[in-house]
Design an enzyme around this catalytic site. Structure first.
Site, PDB file in Angstrom:
ATOM      1  N   ASP A   7       0.861  -1.179   0.000  1.00 45.73           N
ATOM      2  CA  ASP A   7       0.000   0.000   0.000  1.00 45.73           C
ATOM      3  C   ASP A   7       0.902   1.236   0.000  1.00 45.73           C
ATOM      4  OD1 ASP A   7      -2.270   1.761   0.562  1.00 45.73           O
ATOM      5  OD2 ASP A   7      -1.496   1.800   2.616  1.00 45.73           O
ATOM      6  N   ASP A   9      -0.164   5.161   0.933  1.00 41.51           N
ATOM      7  CA  ASP A   9      -0.388   6.108   2.030  1.00 41.51           C
ATOM      8  C   ASP A   9      -0.527   5.372   3.360  1.00 41.51           C
ATOM      9  OD1 ASP A   9      -0.816   8.849   0.648  1.00 41.51           O
ATOM     10  OD2 ASP A   9      -1.975   7.437  -0.537  1.00 41.51           O
ATOM     11  N   GLY A  42      -5.131   3.060  -3.409  1.00 44.88           N
ATOM     12  CA  GLY A  42      -6.395   3.667  -3.813  1.00 44.88           C
ATOM     13  C   GLY A  42      -6.206   4.832  -4.762  1.00 44.88           C
ATOM     14  N   LYS A 211      -8.279  -4.710  -3.621  1.00 42.82           N
ATOM     15  CA  LYS A 211      -6.858  -5.024  -3.691  1.00 42.82           C
ATOM     16  C   LYS A 211      -6.579  -6.523  -3.699  1.00 42.82           C
ATOM     17  CE  LYS A 211      -5.238  -0.701  -1.636  1.00 42.82           C
ATOM     18  NZ  LYS A 211      -4.303  -0.064  -0.676  1.00 42.82           N
ATOM     19  N   ASP A 234      -2.255  -0.658   6.018  1.00 40.85           N
ATOM     20  CA  ASP A 234      -2.559  -0.020   7.297  1.00 40.85           C
ATOM     21  C   ASP A 234      -4.030   0.255   7.520  1.00 40.85           C
ATOM     22  OD1 ASP A 234      -2.443   2.112   5.235  1.00 40.85           O
ATOM     23  OD2 ASP A 234      -2.807   3.434   6.944  1.00 40.85           O
ATOM     24  N   ASN A 237      -9.117  -0.327   3.342  1.00 40.80           N
ATOM     25  CA  ASN A 237      -9.105  -0.643   1.924  1.00 40.80           C
ATOM     26  C   ASN A 237      -8.013  -1.651   1.571  1.00 40.80           C
ATOM     27  OD1 ASN A 237      -7.002   1.271   2.299  1.00 40.80           O
ATOM     28  ND2 ASN A 237      -7.093   1.843   0.138  1.00 40.80           N
TER      29      ASN A 237
END
Length: 285
Positions: A7, A9, A42, A211, A234, A237
């Site tokens: 991921d 962010d 995302g 994902k 984290d 999503n």
């Protein structure tokens, strides 16, 4: 060979929204050792690929929460929503007075009154998140250098007049913690994936646009068994890829219930948690 899905962010990026040098080095070391590192975010495809190019990284990308998967800039998987579903979602969001953007195959679109809606959302937020500051308002209403350009339309119908347009994701902005929970509940539907990637948003995709399917598509492309995949994230999503990966790592700064659920917890995104996990769970084994 392992497939490492990261991921962005809150995971790969520090709180200053940059890739720390330690994380970059760990990715290069993993690639040099023969492993595949992919980005699963995302963010829009254009934003991710530009960011990676500026950082000198070459990786497969699953963008819009896995709805669009590309390798060497060639799309290998694309999941979108029907026009009827897009219209229904937009109508419901308008009724909720919720600012939203649409991530499409032709960039990001929103309505001309985006800034006005965002300012109203900020002013009327009754239960403001602790991170909700005037700086956040500026970040979403003023033009930022190097940011992805948005295209403005009068409404969703104007956007859908282009028969070549397909919509991958709705990004819904809110500064109110109660409203975020309310939107996630009211927008829930068996045919949709409704989740959040940060404290200030709700993201809506087709039920298969997550994902988990992003990491599956890349694993299939490289003939990597799913048990030889590692996912790091984290937030909610990331659940799709954390659920399907052979080994799942949550950041120390991640959501508490996710840290309790998956295989391991690494350091925070400001402590080079990605690098720590790559060396501990991939390169040192």
């Amino acid at each position: 060979m392992k497939l490492i899905a990261l991921d962005m962010d809150g995971t790969l990026l520090s709180s200053k929204h940059v890739i720390p040098e330690e994380n970059l080095k760990a990715i290069y070391d993993a690639q040099d050792a023969g492993h595949i590192v992919m980005i699963c975010s995302g963010r829009a495809k254009e934003h991710i690929t530009t960011f990676l190019a500026e950082s000198g990284l070459d990786c497969p990308v699953a963008s819009s929460n896995g709805a669009v998967v590309s390798i060497n800039n060639e799309i290998i998987s694309e999941i979108s929503m029907s026009r009827e579903v897009v219209r229904n979602i937009a109508t419901q969001l308008e009724q909720e007075h919720a600012p939203y953007k649409l991530y499409t195959n032709k960039g990001i679109f929103t309505t001309h009154n985006w800034s006005e809606k965002v300012k109203k959302e900020f002013d009327e937020a009754e239960f403001k998140h602790e991170k909700c500051t005037p700086e956040e308002l500026i970040r979403f209403t003023e033009d930022i250098p190097n940011a992805i350009t948005m295209t403005y339309v009068n409404d969703v119908e104007e956007l859908l007049q282009d028969e070549e347009i397909v919509v991958h994701k709705f990004f819904v902005l809110t500064f109110d913690t109660n409203k975020q929970a309310h939107l996630r509940e009211t927008m829930a539907h068996p045919e949709l994936m409704v989740t959040s990637s940060l404290w200030n948003n709700v993201e809506i995709m087709d039920k298969n646009g997550h994902k988990g399917n992003g990491i599956k598509a890349v694993a299939k492309h490289f003939n990597i068994p799913i048990e030889d995949t590692i996912a790091m994230g984290d937030n909610y999503n990331d659940v799709g890829m954390l659920d399907v990966a052979g080994f799942s790592v949550v950041m120390e700064n991640g959501e508490p219930d996710l840290k309790a659920k998956y295989d391991a917890v690494t350091l925070t995104n400001d402590e080079n948690g990605v690098a720590h996990a790559i060396y501990k769970y991939v390169l040192e084994k």
